[in-house]
Design a protein around this motif. Sequence first.
Motif, mmCIF file in Angstrom:
data_model
loop_
_atom_site.group_PDB
_atom_site.id
_atom_site.type_symbol
_atom_site.label_atom_id
_atom_site.label_comp_id
_atom_site.label_asym_id
_atom_site.label_seq_id
_atom_site.Cartn_x
_atom_site.Cartn_y
_atom_site.Cartn_z
ATOM 1 N N HIS A 1 41.302 37.929 38.716
ATOM 2 C CA HIS A 1 40.010 37.461 39.219
ATOM 3 C C HIS A 1 39.980 37.473 40.746
ATOM 4 O O HIS A 1 39.010 37.952 41.373
ATOM 5 C CB HIS A 1 39.747 36.038 38.692
ATOM 6 N N ASN A 2 41.019 36.964 41.385
ATOM 7 C CA ASN A 2 41.049 36.883 42.843
ATOM 8 C C ASN A 2 41.055 38.265 43.489
ATOM 9 O O ASN A 2 40.394 38.481 44.514
ATOM 10 C CB ASN A 2 42.272 36.091 43.311
ATOM 11 N N VAL A 3 41.814 39.204 42.911
ATOM 12 C CA VAL A 3 41.884 40.545 43.494
ATOM 13 C C VAL A 3 40.526 41.245 43.393
ATOM 14 O O VAL A 3 40.036 41.844 44.362
ATOM 15 C CB VAL A 3 42.978 41.386 42.796
ATOM 16 N N ILE A 4 39.913 41.168 42.203
ATOM 17 C CA ILE A 4 38.613 41.829 42.017
ATOM 18 C C ILE A 4 37.536 41.145 42.857
ATOM 19 O O ILE A 4 36.678 41.806 43.471
ATOM 20 C CB ILE A 4 38.217 41.841 40.524
ATOM 21 N N GLU A 5 37.564 39.811 42.914
ATOM 22 C CA GLU A 5 36.573 39.075 43.702
ATOM 23 C C GLU A 5 36.673 39.451 45.174
ATOM 24 O O GLU A 5 35.653 39.639 45.858
ATOM 25 C CB GLU A 5 36.772 37.576 43.518
ATOM 26 N N ASN A 6 37.895 39.549 45.704
ATOM 27 C CA ASN A 6 38.072 39.969 47.098
ATOM 28 C C ASN A 6 37.531 41.373 47.321
ATOM 29 O O ASN A 6 36.928 41.664 48.367
ATOM 30 C CB ASN A 6 39.557 39.924 47.474
ATOM 31 N N ALA A 7 37.781 42.264 46.348
ATOM 32 C CA ALA A 7 37.297 43.643 46.481
ATOM 33 C C ALA A 7 35.776 43.691 46.528
ATOM 34 O O ALA A 7 35.181 44.568 47.178
ATOM 35 C CB ALA A 7 37.811 44.484 45.309
ATOM 36 N N ILE A 8 35.127 42.743 45.848
ATOM 37 C CA ILE A 8 33.661 42.673 45.862
ATOM 38 C C ILE A 8 33.173 42.068 47.183
ATOM 39 O O ILE A 8 32.281 42.615 47.853
ATOM 40 C CB ILE A 8 33.151 41.833 44.672
ATOM 41 N N LYS A 9 33.751 40.945 47.579
ATOM 42 C CA LYS A 9 33.272 40.196 48.738
ATOM 43 C C LYS A 9 33.472 40.967 50.047
ATOM 44 O O LYS A 9 32.673 40.841 50.970
ATOM 45 C CB LYS A 9 33.975 38.843 48.825
#
Length: 439
Positions: free
Chosen positions: A338-346
């Motif tokens: 979740h954190n890796v994908i969320e960072n990639a989005i943000k």
Amino acid sequence: MQKKIQTRMIQVIALALLIAYAVTIFFVYRRIEDISEKNVRYESEYLSEAVNINGPAFLKSLKHLESGTRITLIDTDGSVLYDSKEDSHTLENHKNRPEVAAAFKNGIGMDKRHSDTLQEDMYYSAVRLDDGEVLRVAKSVKSILATVLDLLPVMIITAVALLIFAFWLAHRTAGDLIKPINSLNLDEPLKNDVYEELTPLLTRIDEQNKQKDAMVSMRQEFSANVSHELKTPLTSISGYAEIIRDGLVKKKDIPDFSNRIYKEANRLLNLVNDIIKISKLDEGEIGIDREQCDLYQMSDEVIKRLSQKAREYNVHVSLIGTSVIVNGYRQVLDEMIHNVIENAIKYNKSGGKVTVTIESVDGHPCVTVKDTGIGIPEKDQERIFERFYRVDKSHSRETGGTGLGLSIVKHAAQLHNAKINLLSKESIGTTITILFPNP
């Protein structure tokens, strides 16, 4: 330790002395034994020549024989004509004695055996005289042992003196050996001038000191960062609440101020939750059991949860690959992905893409998250997994990040013995690969 070294040194010296004395006594005994055997033979030869010249009467003139020495004159039929220790008439026939029989046959004979007459071990040397009779000389082995025993007092005194000296030397040597160790500077171990054998130990101590200093520095930095991160939203919440309380806000603006308070409180809650997660990962207190987790299925669920955020940032997220199983902690793995994908989005660009790939690389389960975002400067790439480290602090504030997301990813990967690989170029994008060990 000093007492152990001292005791061990004394034990070694005492054992060395014991062995040396035993070997010395053995060889001295054998040497004296050999000399005594030769002396018996030479003495029998000298006496036989004297008897051949002067006759048997010569033997009776030998009144002061060496202690332990016996002379016997034996007739051709084996009867004893003369004996320096016993009455010749009381002695049995000696014709069959080995040394006598050999002398009658070969002219000379030697033997060593126990004497029934004298009750002692004896060396015998017999020589045939010119008239056919046999002259035999015998020497007690007891005299050899007595000679060796005569050396014992000197040897004991020497041993005691050596042991006393050894005790003093061991005490001093042990002290000299321990002194450099007792005076070690453990704060700067590599600066100590001591034994070469201690270098590996001092190197490890130096490494531990560096790790300890790093941990202390990290804790101090973490405390400072936590204080700062907590203070910022609390200050905002307190300020907005105070303005509302004092009636300084127009009625129509109250919802906006309430929304700001809600956002800051939510940010504060997220920060506290992330700190708790980090602490649990640090201590290994997960509180859940391992299970078989499908990385593809979990990634699909995470992408669905983040779909609203992806729409807000105008980022397209896609999932490719196949089902891959990892034996791990589901909640921790979910948080990591979740954190890796969320960072990639943000940290992406409007209209950008995020590609999540789940595959098996040489039998290793692998998760790859690739984005077309702003990228990470090369000077910051080694530090982005540190707690509260932000490449762009202003942008992080805008996205609502706590600065702990990638740190949680690092600790989660360590918990699963996974390796993280980062490739990033500014304005082009970032690729994070998490490689798990063989299941």
